[in-house]
Design a protein around this motif. Structure first.
Motif, PDB file in Angstrom:
ATOM      1  N   SER A  48       1.210  33.651  -7.769  1.00  0.00           N
ATOM      2  CA  SER A  48       2.204  33.339  -8.799  1.00  0.00           C
ATOM      3  C   SER A  48       1.543  32.598  -9.952  1.00  0.00           C
ATOM      4  O   SER A  48       0.389  32.153  -9.851  1.00  0.00           O
TER       5      SER A  48
ATOM      6  N   ARG B 198       5.869  30.297 -15.368  1.00  0.00           N
ATOM      7  CA  ARG B 198       6.399  31.099 -16.460  1.00  0.00           C
ATOM      8  C   ARG B 198       6.197  30.425 -17.820  1.00  0.00           C
ATOM      9  O   ARG B 198       6.110  31.095 -18.850  1.00  0.00           O
TER      10      ARG B 198
ATOM     11  N   ARG C  39      -0.917  33.925 -18.185  1.00  0.00           N
ATOM     12  CA  ARG C  39      -0.167  34.741 -17.234  1.00  0.00           C
ATOM     13  C   ARG C  39      -0.868  36.077 -16.982  1.00  0.00           C
ATOM     14  O   ARG C  39      -0.872  36.582 -15.856  1.00  0.00           O
TER      15      ARG C  39
ATOM     16  N   LYS D 295       8.334  30.166 -11.644  1.00  0.00           N
ATOM     17  CA  LYS D 295       7.086  30.881 -11.400  1.00  0.00           C
ATOM     18  C   LYS D 295       7.295  32.391 -11.487  1.00  0.00           C
ATOM     19  O   LYS D 295       8.320  32.912 -11.043  1.00  0.00           O
ATOM     20  N   ARG D 296       6.308  33.054 -12.047  1.00  0.00           N
ATOM     21  CA  ARG D 296       6.302  34.516 -12.065  1.00  0.00           C
ATOM     22  C   ARG D 296       5.626  35.003 -10.794  1.00  0.00           C
ATOM     23  O   ARG D 296       4.484  34.653 -10.493  1.00  0.00           O
TER      24      ARG D 296
END
Length: 267
Positions: free
Chosen positions: A110, A113, A120, A156-157
């Motif tokens: 992760s 974001r 990212r 979190k992505r």
């Protein structure tokens, strides 16, 4: 494997030894245990992999391992952290091979974001790189990895929250199904607003492990799932694992009396 195995995951909060847990697990009619790396790191009497294999034979249970998911991140944009995370997966695969375990469950990493797009992007590439390296090692030791669908996180992505995302991650690393399978977590699917059947339709026999727990859709609560039998009948997995927060919750899943467990596991 002719018949699927049904069991439960050990959580560090249980406060029990593996042998104590196996005694009560088999008394409840279950025949599988999943060992979370956090439990093995945290319990003072955690067995080594050779002993796990001996206990599995003694109690006639099958075994899977869960690679670390706290204090690590295979998708970190800090490459030292990424490499350390990969090494922990390799150690888990080594232990799984020694214990004759059937699979190692893995999360996909992760990134916050709020970080810039270039961070990212780096994190995403690192997550894919880590999965490829872990898959190569899994092939070398003969234990399949099973990439798990994760719950969404506002901060979190994550890369495996939907069938499309999970498929894209697996396709991006271009690994054969025999090296990297899928762990279907029905509770994670539920809290994400996804039907678990959609994962079955998408991944079919690539699903080797299925995590069983419930929630009301508002949070990933890992509550008991007594109505598990239709899932076991429909999901083509080898191992079905109740993943709950207490041994009493495991008992609730199978309709067993929780009182002996609560007494035995009280620390």
């Amino acid at each position: 494997m002719s018949e699927p195995r049904l069991g439960a995951a050990m959580d560090v909060r249980f406060g029990a030894t593996v042998e104590e847990f196996l005694t009560h697990l088999t008394d409840m009619g279950l025949n599988h245990v999943e060992l979370k790396r956090e439990y093995l790191h945290g319990h003072p009497d955690a067995p080594d992999a050779e002993t796990v294999g001996e206990l599995a034979e003694q109690y006639d249970v099958s075994v899977t391992y869960h690679a670390p998911f706290r204090d690590w991140n295979p998708g970190s944009f800090n490459d030292a952290v990424r490499q350390s995370s990969v090494e922990q997966v390799r150690r888990t695969l080594d232990d799984a091979a020694t214990a004759d375990a059937g699979a190692v469950v893995l999360h996909g990493g992760s990134v916050p974001r709020r970080y810039p797009e270039w961070v990212r992007a780096t994190a995403r590439e690192n997550a894919l790189r880590s999965l490829a390296e872990c898959a190569a090692y899994a092939r070398s030791v003969g234990v399949p990895l099973c990439l798990e669908n994760q719950p969404r996180d506002e901060g979190k992505r994550r890369y495996t929250t939907t069938p499309d995302e999970l498929a894209a991650t697996l396709e991006a690393v271009d690994v054969p199904p025999e090296s990297v399978g899928v762990t279907l977590d029905v509770g994670h699917a539920s809290v994400n607003g996804e039907e678990w059947e959609a994962f079955v339709d998408r991944f079919g026999d690539r699903i080797r492990v299925c995590h069983l727990h419930d929630n009301d859709g508002s949070a990933d609560r890992h509550e008991p799932l007594p109505d598990y039998e239709p899932i076991v009948e429909a999901v083509p997995a080898d191992y079905f694992v109740f993943e709950t927060k207490s041994v009493a919750d495991v008992a609730a899943c199978v309709g067993a009396d929780p009182e002996p467990l609560e007494t035995a596991f009280r620390r």
